[in-house]
Write a protein that holds these residues in place. Sequence first.
Motif, PDB file in Angstrom:
ATOM      1  N   TYR A 147      -6.309  -3.512  -3.858  1.00 53.49           N
ATOM      2  CA  TYR A 147      -7.105  -3.234  -2.655  1.00 53.49           C
ATOM      3  C   TYR A 147      -6.252  -3.385  -1.398  1.00 53.49           C
ATOM      4  O   TYR A 147      -5.522  -4.369  -1.244  1.00 53.49           O
ATOM      5  N   CYS A 171       0.839  -1.195   0.000  1.00 51.22           N
ATOM      6  CA  CYS A 171       0.000   0.000   0.000  1.00 51.22           C
ATOM      7  C   CYS A 171       0.879   1.252   0.000  1.00 51.22           C
ATOM      8  O   CYS A 171       1.796   1.376   0.824  1.00 51.22           O
ATOM      9  N   ILE A 174      -8.650   1.622  -2.670  1.00 52.19           N
ATOM     10  CA  ILE A 174      -8.090   0.962  -3.837  1.00 52.19           C
ATOM     11  C   ILE A 174      -7.123   1.902  -4.547  1.00 52.19           C
ATOM     12  O   ILE A 174      -7.266   3.130  -4.485  1.00 52.19           O
ATOM     13  N   HIS A 232     -11.350 -10.575  -3.416  1.00 53.63           N
ATOM     14  CA  HIS A 232     -10.621 -10.093  -2.241  1.00 53.63           C
ATOM     15  C   HIS A 232     -11.455 -10.221  -0.963  1.00 53.63           C
ATOM     16  O   HIS A 232     -10.910 -10.459   0.123  1.00 53.63           O
ATOM     17  N   LYS A 241      -7.446  -3.081 -10.236  1.00 57.82           N
ATOM     18  CA  LYS A 241      -7.030  -2.181  -9.170  1.00 57.82           C
ATOM     19  C   LYS A 241      -6.436  -3.017  -8.032  1.00 57.82           C
ATOM     20  O   LYS A 241      -6.546  -4.235  -8.018  1.00 57.82           O
ATOM     21  N   GLN A 291     -13.304  -3.729 -10.540  1.00 54.39           N
ATOM     22  CA  GLN A 291     -14.458  -2.907 -10.185  1.00 54.39           C
ATOM     23  C   GLN A 291     -15.720  -3.364 -10.911  1.00 54.39           C
ATOM     24  O   GLN A 291     -16.822  -2.923 -10.591  1.00 54.39           O
TER      25      GLN A 291
END
Length: 245
Positions: free
Chosen positions: A125, A98, A132, A153, A123, A113
């Motif tokens: 997460y 992240c 995201i 996820h 994307k 998405q």
Amino acid sequence: MGEQFISSRGNEYFCEIDEEYLTDRFNLTGLNTEVQYYQYALDLVTDVFDLECDDDMREQIEKSARHLYGLVHARYIVTTRGLAKMIEKFKQGAFGKCPRVICEQQPLLPMGQHDTPNVSAVKLYCAKCEDIYNPKSSRHAAIDGAYFGTSFHNILFQVYPAMMPQRTQRRYEPRIYGFRVHAAAALMRWQDERREEMKERLRSARVETGFEIEDAGDEDIEEDEDDVEGEDGIDDMFEGQMQRV
């Protein structure tokens, strides 16, 4: 083709699909209407392709095979075997970390998405900040989000609850010379903006409210101020004429 596909540059987000899963026609239900040259593409994916064709045809079949693999991949990664493979990649940080500083390098998971192909790219997460992000690499950013789907996820953390990180409550606080910026000013600006938006919507809908009287009062005050300034200007001009006389 599975091993070759996974080892190709830019396909690091994918896991290898078991041959038994690929050869079970039940798992491929409905894909024949979504993939061009479906049978040839399936033969190529399962390594039984033996059709002699020109380069252009071969390229089209390989493109269809990649698309077919991606669609099957979205189904496979929510199975027990698929989740086990993806959780190992997650532990290794294969999908990246992240970018949010406060999340402290929390591993990410790929997600889509939309479940429909050719709508949006994949994307990443973060389960810690529940937001995201776009992949850093342009190669990964070109992957179709439907190859992972919108549920993977969430299903993964349902099956492996111990891997769910503790959600962070920390937020960045703006400071000036070490002092926290007071939130009241920002709140008042936000309230004023929302108030003006609401007034505009009510005017458009021609709904009578108390705002009209308030706005008229503000306009009268502005006009009175203009009148005062005008009278002062006349007095100054009169005094100037008397001095010349």
